[in-house]
Design a protein around this motif. Structure first.
Motif, PDB file in Angstrom:
ATOM      1  N   UNK A 551       0.813  -1.217   0.000  1.00  0.00           N
ATOM      2  CA  UNK A 551       0.000   0.000   0.000  1.00  0.00           C
ATOM      3  C   UNK A 551       0.854   1.278   0.000  1.00  0.00           C
ATOM      4  N   UNK A 552       2.028   1.193  -0.588  1.00  0.00           N
ATOM      5  CA  UNK A 552       2.903   2.369  -0.592  1.00  0.00           C
ATOM      6  C   UNK A 552       2.390   3.438  -1.552  1.00  0.00           C
ATOM      7  N   UNK A 553       2.554   4.693  -1.141  1.00  0.00           N
ATOM      8  CA  UNK A 553       2.226   5.843  -1.978  1.00  0.00           C
ATOM      9  C   UNK A 553       3.437   6.766  -2.021  1.00  0.00           C
ATOM     10  N   UNK A 554       3.768   7.222  -3.225  1.00  0.00           N
ATOM     11  CA  UNK A 554       4.843   8.198  -3.391  1.00  0.00           C
ATOM     12  C   UNK A 554       4.394   9.252  -4.399  1.00  0.00           C
ATOM     13  N   UNK A 555       4.703  10.500  -4.104  1.00  0.00           N
ATOM     14  CA  UNK A 555       4.449  11.590  -5.041  1.00  0.00           C
ATOM     15  C   UNK A 555       5.755  12.348  -5.240  1.00  0.00           C
ATOM     16  N   UNK A 556       6.273  12.315  -6.472  1.00  0.00           N
ATOM     17  CA  UNK A 556       7.491  13.038  -6.820  1.00  0.00           C
ATOM     18  C   UNK A 556       7.145  14.288  -7.621  1.00  0.00           C
ATOM     19  N   UNK A 557       7.914  15.355  -7.374  1.00  0.00           N
ATOM     20  CA  UNK A 557       7.802  16.562  -8.179  1.00  0.00           C
ATOM     21  C   UNK A 557       9.036  16.647  -9.066  1.00  0.00           C
ATOM     22  N   UNK A 558       8.787  16.860 -10.358  1.00  0.00           N
ATOM     23  CA  UNK A 558       9.868  16.824 -11.349  1.00  0.00           C
ATOM     24  C   UNK A 558       9.793  18.085 -12.203  1.00  0.00           C
ATOM     25  N   UNK A 559      10.912  18.709 -12.410  1.00  0.00           N
ATOM     26  CA  UNK A 559      10.974  19.859 -13.309  1.00  0.00           C
ATOM     27  C   UNK A 559      11.265  19.369 -14.719  1.00  0.00           C
ATOM     28  N   UNK A 560      10.455  19.808 -15.666  1.00  0.00           N
ATOM     29  CA  UNK A 560      10.654  19.415 -17.061  1.00  0.00           C
ATOM     30  C   UNK A 560      11.465  20.450 -17.830  1.00  0.00           C
ATOM     31  N   UNK A 561      11.955  21.468 -17.127  1.00  0.00           N
ATOM     32  CA  UNK A 561      12.771  22.502 -17.770  1.00  0.00           C
ATOM     33  C   UNK A 561      14.139  21.921 -18.139  1.00  0.00           C
ATOM     34  N   UNK A 562      14.541  22.028 -19.383  1.00  0.00           N
ATOM     35  CA  UNK A 562      15.870  21.496 -19.779  1.00  0.00           C
ATOM     36  C   UNK A 562      16.984  22.219 -19.029  1.00  0.00           C
ATOM     37  N   UNK A 563      17.985  21.458 -18.583  1.00  0.00           N
ATOM     38  CA  UNK A 563      19.121  22.057 -17.871  1.00  0.00           C
ATOM     39  C   UNK A 563      20.280  22.252 -18.835  1.00  0.00           C
TER      40      UNK A 563
END
Length: 563
Positions: A551-563
């Motif tokens: 029952x694991x939950x994970x929420x990741x925030x990711x930037x789609x801006x090219x580096x």
């Protein structure tokens, strides 16, 4: 378009079971008033209060006898005015639950209407003569039996889609409609912030009230299309907006079962001017047998089915309407008992389900007790149940010769009373709900599952909800980001992204107690910030392949801006 009601989190209160302030065993308005600081601490924005109008209470307030008065058990209009004022003082909004499909049979309109065929209020309701010695038609009530009840005074029948104590209003009568409009405006002038319109899909019935198809094995659906979501409902809702609602900046949500997202757009489409959002019921039927056998015929649901339903609503309504997201309410079993694991993994699965509802596009709804992981009740005896639908089902099944154990098994899984047991505030007698004798039995697990204990535990379900609500206020992508489903056929993991410009969320949910492996999607950067999880992160783990815990939950925030 950005609006306050899209960005809000709603908390639903079932007043009779929330908090009793006067010791009569029933929750009341002053009980709600005493818990406003708790709701503010939780972080919600809107309080939806189930019906509090004057009512004989045959169906817990959904049978209204006076729209302009408060039910005696709940308090007075002065109590309501104070509650509204104090809520607004804390920045909380109040959404009323309003029943416009029917009234109580003790409403003065109906008392007058049933007294004589010449009554001025006669056509406020739906009346029919017998046909060749038979009932006017073969429609079946939601609470079992015919929708027709014989009226001795006038020798004919009135319609009730619900209980016989809830006669349906006749929306073909313009004067009756004007009366309802005046009443709605009266509450808005008082300062309420919106309405949940109960059973609004049923206010129009098919012309001529013809028989349904009525195959014997489909009693629940034989006439549904003849009294649900008919075209004129939309005409009447637009008229209500034009005459009343458009003058106010409010929130509206309709109870509209029996439709998919494409037809829901007729209610919530951006240009429709009808409702802000509707409650859909497709996911509530996942664990029911064939449509005709109703909710009591229980089957095993699958995650693939859930993903298919929720994804259709998410994608069809994106940029065209708005979703109301929920897993429980006053009519549904507790979600941790239904979709999670209310024993070994109660906390983990409750947090996972909360993550699900709060990271979809749409307004999330929390039902009282959900934020502490309250579970279904097992009373063991029909004598402990109070719900009219449950009691009718029990009697019907007993008469049909069904075994007691089979009936009670269905009731313990699906009775509406699962959601109606008193709120569990502390470990004391009756869970701190009342100093008197509660109107319905408190769940014995209140000794460990209660608000007081949850507030003291920083890792509790309660504090997890607080964090989810806080994140929603911090990150616009959680509110407005576009949903995209990943792994549609995976039987254990529900994974999706939410994207707003260059801001992206990756939501990973393990819906069961096994340990599937999640492979990071190709093309999605692995420079990711873990916003929230219901487990402690594993040091040095490889994001490319994540072995999920039960029952694991994970929420990741990711930037789609090219580096």
């Amino acid at each position: 378009m950005k609006t306050w009601w899209k960005e809000s989190v709603v908390y639903q209160i079932y007043p009779i079971s929330f908090k009793d302030a006067d010791g009569d065993g029933k929750g009341d308005l002053r009980g709600i008033l005493s818990k406003l600081d708790y709701l503010k601490e939780l972080g919600v924005d809107v309080i939806w209060i189930c019906p509090i109008y004057k009512s004989p209470n045959y169906d817990n307030g959904y049978d209204i006898s006076d729209y302009y008065a408060i039910m005696d058990e709940f308090g007075t209009m002065e109590d309501f005015d104070e509650l509204l004022s104090q809520a607004h003082h804390r920045g909380l909004k109040i959404m009323m639950d309003l029943v416009l499909n029917h009234t109580s049979d003790e409403h003065p309109w109906f008392t007058e209407a049933r007294s004589s065929k010449e009554s001025p209020k006669r056509d406020y309701y739906i009346w029919q003569e017998a046909k060749d010695g038979h009932l006017p038609n073969n429609w079946e009530s939601y609470f079992s039996g015919s929708v027709w009840k014989y009226n001795k005074q006038t020798g004919d029948y009135y319609m009730h889609l619900y209980s016989e104590h809830q006669p349906d209003l006749n929306w073909e009568n313009e004067e009756m409609v004007k009366e309802l409009h005046r009443m709605v405006q009266w509450w808005l002038k008082k300062g309420v912030d919106g309405f949940r319109f109960d059973a609004i899909a049923h206010i129009v019935k098919a012309e001529g009230l013809p028989d349904g198809e009525n195959p014997e094995h489909l009693p629940y659906v034989q006439a549904y299309h003849l009294f649900s979501n008919l075209d004129k409902v939309h005409v009447l809702l637009r008229k209500l907006n034009e005459d009343v609602l458009d003058e106010y900046d409010i929130m509206t949500v309709g109870e509209t079962s029996g439709l998919g997202p494409e037809r829901a757009l007729d209610y919530v489409g951006n240009e429709r001017n009808e409702l802000n959002m509707v409650f859909q019921f497709e996911h509530m039927y996942l664990d029911a047998g064939s449509p005709g056998t109703g909710k009591w015929d229980i089957r095993t649901w699958t995650l693939v089915e859930l993903k298919k339903i929720m994804s259709r609503w998410q994608t069809v309504l994106h940029d065209r309407g708005w979703n109301a997201n929920y897993l429980s309410n006053h009519d549904q079993p507790r979600p941790v008992s239904r979709f999670g694991n209310d024993k070994r993994y109660r906390e983990e699965s409750a947090k996972m389900l909360a993550t699900f509802i709060h990271t979809l596009e749409g307004t999330p709804y929390i039902y009282q007790g959900e934020e502490i992981g309250m579970t279904n009740i097992r009373y063991g005896s029909i004598d402990s149940y109070r719900d009219v639908e449950t009691l009718n089902y029990y009697e019907q099944q007993r008469k049909a010769g069904v075994a007691e154990t089979k009936i009670m098994d269905a009731i313990e899984k699906k009775s509406r009373d699962n959601a109606r047991t008193p709120m569990q505030w502390n470990h004391e007698v009756h869970g701190g709900f009342t100093d008197g004798e509660p109107w319905i039995g408190v769940n014995p697990n209140c000794s460990t599952i209660n608000v007081e204990a949850a507030r003291q535990d920083p890792d509790s379900i309660y504090h997890y909800y607080r964090k989810l609500i806080s994140l929603r206020k911090q990150h616009e992508v959680i509110v407005y980001g576009e949903y995209k489903l990943l792994l549609p056929l995976d039987p254990e993991m529900y994974v999706y992204t939410r994207t707003l410009e260059n801001d992206c969320l990756l939501v990973i949910l393990n819906f069961f107690d096994r340990s599937p492996v999640f492979e990071w999607p190709e093309g999605l950067p692995r420079q990711a910030e873990l916003l929230i999880s219901n487990y402690q992160p594993v040091d040095g783990e490889d994001l490319r392949k994540l072995e999920l815990r039960p029952y694991e939950a994970r929420v990741y925030r990711i930037s789609l801006t090219p580096h």
